[in-house]
Design an enzyme around this catalytic site. Structure first.
Site, short mmCIF file in Angstrom:
data_model
loop_
_atom_site.label_atom_id
_atom_site.label_comp_id
_atom_site.label_asym_id
_atom_site.label_seq_id
_atom_site.Cartn_x
_atom_site.Cartn_y
_atom_site.Cartn_z
N VAL A 119 0.84 -1.20 0.00
CA VAL A 119 0.00 0.00 0.00
C VAL A 119 0.88 1.25 0.00
CG1 VAL A 119 -1.90 1.21 1.13
CG2 VAL A 119 -1.83 -1.28 1.19
N CYS A 120 1.25 1.74 1.17
CA CYS A 120 1.95 3.03 1.26
C CYS A 120 3.31 3.02 0.58
CB CYS A 120 2.07 3.46 2.72
SG CYS A 120 0.46 3.79 3.49
#
Length: 216
Positions: A119-120
Site C-alpha cells: 500500500v503506502c
C-alpha cells in the site's frame, strides 16, 4: 582504478547521489505485518537509518495519523531532531510537503522503505517512478499485511522499474571499499550491533585478535 575512485558511468548508489524516504514505520502498521517478524522490520529499518546517517544521506520520515500511533522509537531515536511529515493520505507522494522535500534535495535517485509494502510503499514508489526518479526499494525494511501482499507489492514495483535491495546491501554499497577510513569503523560497529550473524562474526574476530571494536 585507484581506491575511492569510481568510473563516470558508475551504476551504484553513493552517499551523495540519492535521498532516503522512510514511510510510516509506525506501531499499528508494524503490528499488522505478517510477511516478516516485527523484530526483523525494526532491526533492518534501524540498520538502514543508522547507515544513512553515517553517510549523511538526506533522510525523510513520514507518518499517517501520528496522533494515534507514533513512529517506532528505535527509528525516531536515529533522527531525534526530525518531526515526521504526517499525512492522512495513503500515498505520501500526494503530499506537497513530501514532494517539495524531495525536490529540494536535488537528488534524482530515491531509496524508499515503508509499511505496508503493498500500500503506502508501493503507491509512493509507483508515483516517484512516474515522476522520473530512479527508485530503489529496501525490501527487508518493509513488510506487508500478508506474505502474498508483500510479494505482490514488490513484484508490482519491480515490474514498474524499481530496483530491490536489502538494508545490509545498501550500507555495503555506500561503504564500497574498507579503505574509506572516515566511515569504515562506524560501519563495522553498526554491522556488529545490527548485522546478525555477520556482526557476531566481526565481534569474534575482534576478540580473537584483541582488537578494538570497529577496527578494520
Amino acid at each position: 582504478m585507484k581506491n575511492n575512485q569510481v568510473p563516470a558511468n558508475d551504476p551504484l548508489l553513493t552517499a551523495d547521489n540519492h535521498a532516503l524516504l522512510l514511510i510510516d514505520h509506525q506501531y499499528l502498521q508494524l503490528l499488522a505485518v505478517r510477511s516478516h517478524s516485527a523484530d526483523t522490520v525494526v532491526t533492518n529499518t534501524t540498520l538502514l537509518a543508522k547507515g544513512a546517517k553515517i553517510f549523511n544521506v538526506p533522510t525523510l520520515l513520514t507518518t499517517a495519523y501520528a496522533e494515534r500511533q507514533e513512529i517506532f522509537q528505535e527509528l525516531q531515536a536515529v533522527f531525534p531532531e526530525q518531526k515526521p511529515i504526517d499525512r492522512t493520505g495513503l500515498n505520501s507522494w500526494d503530499d506537497p510537503r513530501v514532494r517539495k522535500w524531495v525536490e529540494d534535495t536535488g537528488k534524482k535517485k530515491l531509496v524508499i522503505a515503508g509499511l505496508w509494502t503493498e500500500v503506502c510503499l508501493s503507491f509512493a514508489v509507483l508515483s516517484t517512478l512516474a515522476a522520473g526518479y530512479e527508485v530503489y526499494i529496501v525490501t527487508d525494511a518493509a513488510g506487508g499485511g500478508s506474505t502474498e501482499g508483500h510479494e505482490r507489492g514488490v513484484q508490482r514495483m519491480v515490474q514498474a522499474g524499481a530496483r530491490p535491495l536489502t538494508a545490509a546491501v545498501y550500507i555495503s554499497e555506500l561503504q564500497r571499499d574498507w579503505s574509506r577510513e572516515e566511515t569504515a569503523g562506524e560501519v563495522a560497529k553498526l554491522f556488529a550491533e545490527l548485522g546478525g550473524a555477520f556482526g557476531q562474526g566481526l565481534r569474534w574476530e575482534w576478540q580473537l585478535l584483541g582488537l578494538k571494536e570497529g577496527t578494520r
